[in-house]
Design an enzyme around this catalytic site. Structure first.
Site, PDB file in Angstrom:
ATOM      1  N   ASP A  51       0.854  -1.188   0.000  1.00 22.27           N
ATOM      2  CA  ASP A  51       0.000   0.000   0.000  1.00 22.27           C
ATOM      3  C   ASP A  51       0.887   1.233   0.000  1.00 22.27           C
ATOM      4  O   ASP A  51       1.784   1.358   0.838  1.00 22.27           O
ATOM      5  CB  ASP A  51      -0.892   0.024   1.250  1.00 22.27           C
ATOM      6  CG  ASP A  51      -2.003  -1.005   1.167  1.00 22.27           C
ATOM      7  OD1 ASP A  51      -2.284  -1.490   0.054  1.00 22.27           O
ATOM      8  OD2 ASP A  51      -2.577  -1.340   2.215  1.00 22.27           O
ATOM      9  N   ASP A  86     -13.961  -5.969  -2.782  1.00 18.82           N
ATOM     10  CA  ASP A  86     -13.994  -5.996  -1.316  1.00 18.82           C
ATOM     11  C   ASP A  86     -15.342  -6.569  -0.906  1.00 18.82           C
ATOM     12  O   ASP A  86     -16.388  -6.056  -1.331  1.00 18.82           O
ATOM     13  CB  ASP A  86     -13.810  -4.590  -0.751  1.00 18.82           C
ATOM     14  CG  ASP A  86     -12.399  -4.069  -0.994  1.00 18.82           C
ATOM     15  OD1 ASP A  86     -11.475  -4.897  -1.130  1.00 18.82           O
ATOM     16  OD2 ASP A  86     -12.218  -2.840  -1.074  1.00 18.82           O
TER      17      ASP A  86
END
Lengths: 207, 259
Positions: free
Chosen positions: B11, B130
């Site tokens: 990330d 997600d």
């Protein structure tokens, strides 16, 4: 110096970067003249067969590639570059360059657990020794991403095969032309070694 | 036959590894390029960068990161986070990304998947999903719901239906990220991963919940995933890429063991 053939808007920089990593200066070009005069040529893979052939015809690079092949220039095809060097692709029902006899068909698999595209790392078994495959080790794997597979008409043109349900041709070539279905520029150090050998190859097929 | 893939996800916020990930105290802290290179040399099969930069004026930074990584990492590179248009995807591709991950923007506007597939090739479009458990109902028959905005916003869309729709629209691959399992280190959500992998004919990458090598084994066998994504397991320094691959290989999972 190698000329990397530019067609469509693709990710050619990764091929150029990998060439530089192995000490081969690279230029990306769609200029037919540059390709005819090149010391060596990489014909990479981007997009789909139909739009690729249209783009090659528009720039005249299709004929330049045929000329470079005839002139003995060492040429490396990669992925779609390999596929459109044969005569016909089932993808978009396209007549392709025809440097070598053969055609390209979509994977048709019986096993419902097997995914298409064939995407990921797979082993390559050399069935005809070739200078650029010299030193490929047992256990070396290369990165593939493709939904169509090449079928050379002459068995002698096949250089390597891989297995996805059944065996399929994963590298082919004749004379000064050699091509891989996998992406050497994305295949870690095994791929870089293969590019290095292409950089040193004189264009003769005898190993 | 194909090897199973080990994928590491980094990330990135404002060009640095995100603070939410507690990195070991080395001088490479915060440098995504150095981390990427380290994993590549240790046998990583594929790399994912997720740009979590909040402000749009800083979004160019991820392009520089991708560019630097592509100079020295010769494995497939996938980038996502905030991709909302073909032009976003093209910018990342030109910087050196192979694959583009689309997520929230594709849920809001599914045509994005088809547009990207048409432009950069479906095999390069990764639909990242997600997913959160939900009460099974007529609207949510699979019992799993799509959420967006980092898991905060439930969308009332059935995850199984969305996976099939993503495939139909031309995505080349799916990332199945379980919000319930994410961060627990208790293992991937096997039922969800298996259900989606059996429902589509494109490769499935399992994400969220890995805490020990056995979890990777479970999701690559029982969970029918084609690839396992790890983050904190390797970022914290508890495990190495090569160590994880060796473990899987010794347990009989086909892995690329030469690099």
């Amino acid at each position: 110096m190698v000329v990397i053939v530019d067609y469509d808007a693709g990710n050619l920089k990764s091929v150029a970067r990998a060439c530089r990593e192995v000490g081969l200066p690279a230029e990306i070009s769609n200029d037919a003249k540059r390709i005819r005069e090149a010391e060596r040529v990489i014909f990479p893979g981007v997009g789909a067969a139909g739009s690729a052939m249209r783009s090659l015809a528009a720039s005249g690079v299709d004929r330049a590639l045929v000329d470079a092949f005839g002139a003995g220039t060492p040429i490396l095809g990669i992925c779609l570059g390999l596929q459109i060097s044969l005569e016909y692709s089932e993808e978009n029902d396209t007549a392709t360059l025809g440097l070598l006899p053969g055609k390209v068909r979509r994977f048709r698999l019986d096993d419902p657990n097997l995914k298409v595209p064939h995407m990921g790392w797979n082993a390559v078994r050399v069935i005809r020794p070739h200078p650029i495959f010299d030193g490929v080790q047992r256990g070396d794997e290369f990165y593939f991403v493709h939904a169509y597979r090449p079928i050379p008409e002459e068995p002698a043109d096949a250089i390597a095969e891989s297995v996805y349900e059944g065996p399929f041709c994963s590298a082919l070539g004749r004379g000064n032309y050699v091509a891989t279905q996998f992406h050497p520029e994305k295949s870690g150090r095994a791929g870089l070694r293969l590019l290095k050998r292409f950089a040193e190859w004189d264009g003769r097929a005898d190993a | 036959m194909l090897s199973k893939r080990l994928i590491a996800c980094l990330d990135v916020r404002d060009g640095h590894l995100a603070k939410s990930v507690r990195f070991v105290d080395t001088k490479n802290i915060g440098d995504p390029v150095a981390k990427a290179r380290e994993y590549y040399l240790d046998g990583l099969d594929e790399l994912v960068f997720y740009d979590i930069t909040a402000s749009s004026e800083k979004r160019r930074i991820i392009l520089d990161v991708v560019e630097s990584v592509a100079e020295q990492v010769f494995i497939p590179l996938s980038v996502g986070g905030g991709v909302a248009s073909v032009s976003d995807a093209t910018d990342l591709r030109l910087a050196g990304a192979e694959k583009i991950n689309v997520n929230s923007a594709a849920v809001r506007r599914p045509a994005l998947i088809a547009e990207c597939a048409e432009s950069i090739g479906g095999q390069n479009v990764v639909l990242s999903m997600d997913i959160k458990r939900a009460e099974p109902s007529t609207d949510m028959p699979s019992g799993y719901e799509i959420v967006i905005n980092g898991g905060r916003k439930p969308m009332g869309i059935d995850a199984l239906a969305w996976a099939k729709e993503g495939e139909r629209l031309g995505a080349g691959e799916l990332v199945v990220n379980s919000i319930d399992a994410d961060g627990t280190r208790e293992g991937y959500e096997l039922n969800l991963t298996r259900m989606l992998s059996e429902a589509v004919r494109i490769p499935v990458i399992a994400s969220g919940g890995a805490g020990e090598p056995g979890h990777l084994y479970d999701v690559l066998t029982d969970g029918k995933a084609d690839a396992a994504l790890v983050a904190s397991m390797v970022h914290y320094g508890d495990y190495t890429v090569s160590g994880l691959k060796r473990h899987l290989h010794e347990k009989g999972v086909k892995m690329r063991m030469s690099w």
